[in-house]
Write a protein that holds these residues in place. Structure first.
Motif, mmCIF file in Angstrom:
data_model
loop_
_atom_site.group_PDB
_atom_site.id
_atom_site.type_symbol
_atom_site.label_atom_id
_atom_site.label_comp_id
_atom_site.label_asym_id
_atom_site.label_seq_id
_atom_site.Cartn_x
_atom_site.Cartn_y
_atom_site.Cartn_z
ATOM 1 N N LEU A 172 49.729 -64.662 39.632
ATOM 2 C CA LEU A 172 49.972 -64.111 40.971
ATOM 3 C C LEU A 172 51.065 -63.039 40.919
ATOM 4 C CD1 LEU A 172 49.813 -67.331 43.183
ATOM 5 C CD2 LEU A 172 48.087 -65.533 42.983
ATOM 6 N N LYS A 173 52.097 -63.257 40.111
ATOM 7 C CA LYS A 173 53.149 -62.254 39.959
ATOM 8 C C LYS A 173 52.603 -60.983 39.334
ATOM 9 C CE LYS A 173 57.124 -63.483 38.183
ATOM 10 N NZ LYS A 173 58.123 -64.196 37.323
ATOM 11 N N ALA A 174 51.698 -61.133 38.355
ATOM 12 C CA ALA A 174 51.189 -59.972 37.626
ATOM 13 C C ALA A 174 50.139 -59.210 38.423
ATOM 14 C CB ALA A 174 50.608 -60.416 36.285
ATOM 15 N N PHE A 175 49.263 -59.915 39.122
ATOM 16 C CA PHE A 175 48.101 -59.272 39.739
ATOM 17 C C PHE A 175 48.181 -59.173 41.264
ATOM 18 C CE2 PHE A 175 46.534 -61.115 35.707
ATOM 19 C CZ PHE A 175 46.079 -59.953 35.104
ATOM 20 N N GLY A 176 49.080 -59.941 41.880
ATOM 21 C CA GLY A 176 49.183 -59.916 43.336
ATOM 22 C C GLY A 176 49.577 -58.573 43.932
ATOM 23 N N GLY A 178 53.308 -75.445 54.047
ATOM 24 C CA GLY A 178 54.472 -75.346 53.187
ATOM 25 C C GLY A 178 54.174 -74.903 51.771
ATOM 26 N N THR A 179 52.901 -74.645 51.443
ATOM 27 C CA THR A 179 52.547 -74.198 50.096
ATOM 28 C C THR A 179 52.344 -72.687 50.078
ATOM 29 O OG1 THR A 179 50.159 -74.480 50.442
ATOM 30 C CG2 THR A 179 51.401 -76.397 49.651
ATOM 31 N N ARG A 180 52.409 -72.094 48.903
ATOM 32 C CA ARG A 180 52.141 -70.657 48.782
ATOM 33 C C ARG A 180 50.702 -70.351 49.185
ATOM 34 N NH1 ARG A 180 55.058 -71.958 44.193
ATOM 35 N NH2 ARG A 180 57.163 -71.064 44.066
ATOM 36 N N GLY A 181 49.786 -71.288 48.879
ATOM 37 C CA GLY A 181 48.408 -71.081 49.279
ATOM 38 C C GLY A 181 48.255 -70.955 50.784
ATOM 39 N N ARG A 182 48.968 -71.795 51.543
ATOM 40 C CA ARG A 182 48.906 -71.696 53.007
ATOM 41 C C ARG A 182 49.504 -70.368 53.462
ATOM 42 N NH1 ARG A 182 48.773 -74.972 57.754
ATOM 43 N NH2 ARG A 182 47.393 -76.340 56.537
ATOM 44 N N ALA A 218 50.381 -63.751 54.385
ATOM 45 C CA ALA A 218 51.687 -63.367 53.848
ATOM 46 C C ALA A 218 51.561 -62.128 52.962
ATOM 47 C CB ALA A 218 52.283 -64.510 53.039
ATOM 48 N N LYS A 219 52.484 -61.222 53.106
ATOM 49 C CA LYS A 219 52.500 -59.995 52.310
ATOM 50 C C LYS A 219 53.476 -60.062 51.137
ATOM 51 C CE LYS A 219 49.323 -57.988 54.635
ATOM 52 N NZ LYS A 219 47.995 -57.867 53.999
ATOM 53 N N GLU A 220 54.145 -61.183 50.994
ATOM 54 C CA GLU A 220 54.971 -61.413 49.818
ATOM 55 C C GLU A 220 55.140 -62.913 49.621
ATOM 56 O OE1 GLU A 220 58.731 -59.530 50.323
ATOM 57 O OE2 GLU A 220 59.232 -60.629 52.154
ATOM 58 N N LEU A 221 55.324 -63.314 48.370
ATOM 59 C CA LEU A 221 55.523 -64.708 48.022
ATOM 60 C C LEU A 221 56.771 -64.828 47.165
ATOM 61 C CD1 LEU A 221 51.967 -65.911 46.876
ATOM 62 C CD2 LEU A 221 53.052 -66.349 49.089
ATOM 63 N N LYS A 222 57.500 -65.918 47.366
ATOM 64 C CA LYS A 222 58.642 -66.179 46.506
ATOM 65 C C LYS A 222 58.163 -66.977 45.302
ATOM 66 C CE LYS A 222 63.486 -67.541 46.585
ATOM 67 N NZ LYS A 222 64.590 -68.145 47.393
ATOM 68 N N ILE A 223 58.262 -66.368 44.118
ATOM 69 C CA ILE A 223 57.798 -67.000 42.880
ATOM 70 C C ILE A 223 58.895 -66.881 41.840
ATOM 71 C CG2 ILE A 223 56.052 -66.983 41.056
ATOM 72 C CD1 ILE A 223 54.130 -65.637 42.996
ATOM 73 N N HIS A 224 59.305 -68.012 41.286
ATOM 74 C CA HIS A 224 60.355 -68.039 40.254
ATOM 75 C C HIS A 224 61.616 -67.312 40.711
ATOM 76 C CE1 HIS A 224 56.693 -68.345 37.393
ATOM 77 N NE2 HIS A 224 57.047 -69.549 37.805
ATOM 78 N N GLY A 225 61.965 -67.529 41.997
ATOM 79 C CA GLY A 225 63.191 -66.947 42.537
ATOM 80 C C GLY A 225 63.094 -65.496 42.946
ATOM 81 N N MET A 226 61.915 -64.866 42.810
ATOM 82 C CA MET A 226 61.737 -63.457 43.163
ATOM 83 C C MET A 226 60.713 -63.335 44.281
ATOM 84 S SD MET A 226 61.254 -61.954 39.310
ATOM 85 C CE MET A 226 60.607 -60.453 40.035
ATOM 86 N N TRP A 227 60.879 -62.320 45.132
ATOM 87 C CA TRP A 227 59.886 -62.025 46.156
ATOM 88 C C TRP A 227 58.884 -61.027 45.583
ATOM 89 C CZ3 TRP A 227 59.023 -64.751 50.349
ATOM 90 C CH2 TRP A 227 60.051 -65.565 50.845
ATOM 91 N N VAL A 228 57.621 -61.459 45.540
ATOM 92 C CA VAL A 228 56.554 -60.675 44.934
ATOM 93 C C VAL A 228 55.654 -60.114 46.037
ATOM 94 C CG1 VAL A 228 54.546 -60.731 43.396
ATOM 95 C CG2 VAL A 228 56.585 -62.113 42.868
#
Length: 452
Positions: A341-345, A361-365, A371-381
């Motif tokens: 998701l970080k690489a291709f999102g 409460g999940t990234r999938g939801r 959502a136009k950005e997701l928090k993954i591994h402490g970063m907003w993607v």
């Protein structure tokens, strides 16, 4: 007097734990982890209202984490009884629980290494060793076999569809007959048997994940092919967060069907989830529990390139060429899919396909809600990729199929308890049960006790 209390899975789709009590004896039906919203996840750390040592037996309907994932903690905290399950459920649970223990340990190590936790030190909820100890408590039973539990209750499993080994649990105890649905699968599923409703229970405890929704009747293979082909035409990559147990195998079967029809013939498909790879192997070992013969299993599940090690997974994210990647977890709560998701999102030529229920409460939801950005591994993607969803790929029965299952019992029960659903879904199913079947229904609250 038999009593029923939901210690989880009441007002939410996670954490399923339903407790039966009679004369100081206790049976726990399912023993799941809470997932999704933080206030739910924190419940995993709270002591159970009943000491684990005082529970005589656990009956496990199936091996998804929200139904079995608390077992290692239960054993660690003093449970000494047996866990009753089908043989396939036992084997799948071993994969899932060890993986969960590994991730718990890894997460705690990460928090300690970067001092990101208020706890000094951060500890895992349980370890791989705890998971192995839990597996040692399993006792298996065949479908339709009557098993006597140590406190005088009897148990019979019936096919539920949903995932490999999944069952409805029929329990007779204290002059009361109860059926716990577990998670109910789809009718006419290409891989798994239809759910079976049988007997004349006094009480039914039924899930309601899709209690207020009906799945599209569009052919899932055709819909999946259309999404994949338009992504490939853009020169993009299709990323599918998928549950390692059930959904990954269903997706492989659909892609195999498409390739046999001459579609997507030159596009590589990667199954990037060690647990999904192991579960796929279990399909061949438990041939009696699904519809596919061994040759079809070999051919359908052989279309993907399996990536067991981390370096092979990194090579997928580094490749600029069009491809299809199936990777856990299904609600993007963790696992290798986060790296994809970080690489291709961020790239609009790619597609993220949601292939099942996405809990609050999940990234999938979040993706489902735009959502136009997701928090993954402490970063907003940033998420610029197309986000698509195919509810008909869900392994859960929709509202019509739930009603079909309920209608299969021989007589009206005294009461139906509607659990394992978000509040709107559970209430919608309760209303429908009362209106169409004339059966009394109730949506339990967490820890609410009922005298049966």
């Amino acid at each position: 007097m038999v009593t029923l209390r939901s210690l989880g899975g009441a007002g939410t789709v996670t954490g399923s734990k339903h407790l039966l009590e009679l004369d100081g004896h206790r049976i726990l039906i399912d023993c799941g982890l809470f997932q999704g919203l933080k206030n739910l996840r924190e419940l995993n750390w709270a002591p159970l209202p009943v000491p684990p040592r005082d529970i005589d037996a656990v009956v496990l309907t199936h091996a998804h984490l929200d139904h079995c994932g608390y077992l290692p903690r239960l054993v660690r905290d003093g449970f000494r009884g047996k866990v009753y399950a089908t043989e396939a459920t036992r084997d799948v649970a071993e994969l899932i629980l060890k993986d969960s223990g590994f991730l718990q340990e890894k997460d705690a190590d990460f928090l300690n290494r970067y001092q990101l936790s208020k706890h000094k030190p951060a500890l895992p909820l349980y370890s791989v060793r705890d998971a192995q100890r839990a597996i040692e408590h399993f006792s298996t039973a065949d479908f339709d076999q009557v098993v006597r539990l140590p406190n005088g209750a009897t148990l019979r499993f019936r096919h539920a569809g949903h995932i490999l080994g999944a069952a409805h649990a029929e329990i007779h105890w204290g002059g009361r007959r109860l059926v716990f649905s577990g998670d109910i699968g789809r009718y006419g599923d290409a891989l798994l048997p239809d759910p079976v409703a049988g007997g004349d229970p006094d009480y039914i405890v039924v899930e309601s994940t899709y209690g207020n929704r009906a799945h599209s009747d569009e052919d899932p293979t055709e819909a999946l092919g259309a999404i994949a082909e338009r992504t490939i035409r853009r020169g993009g990559t299709l990323i599918i967060p998928a549950f390692a147990v059930g959904r990954a195998q269903q997706l492989l079967y659909c892609f195999w069907t498409l390739k046999r029809a001459g579609r997507l013939s030159s596009i590589p498909i990667y199954l990037d989830s060690p647990m999904a790879i192991d579960t796929t192997d279990l399909m061949s070992r438990h041939a009696r529990d699904h519809r596919l013969d061994r040759a079809t299993c070999r051919d359908a599940f052989g279309i993907a390139r399996y990536t067991n090690d981390v370096e092979a997974s990194k090579a997928i994210t580094a490749s600029p060429f069009p491809k299809i990647v199936i990777s856990a977890s299904g609600m993007a709560t963790g696992g290798r899919v986060l790296h994809h998701l970080k690489a291709f999102g961020p790239d609009p030529k790619n597609t993220i396909l949601l292939s099942g229920f996405q809990a609050a409460g999940t990234r999938g939801r979040s993706l489902q809600q735009g959502a136009k950005e997701l928090k993954i591994h402490g970063m907003w993607v940033p998420i610029n990729a197309e986000v698509a969803q195919l509810d008909m790929l869900s392994a859960h029965a929709d509202s019509n199929e739930l009603m079909r299952w309920l209608s299969g019992f021989e007589r009206a029960p005294r009461q139906v308890f509607i659990v394992h659903g978000e509040p709107e879904a559970s209430e919608a199913l309760r209303v429908r049960i009362e209106r169409e079947l004339g059966w009394p229904g109730v949506v339990p609250r967490q820890d609410q006790e009922f005298r049966l």
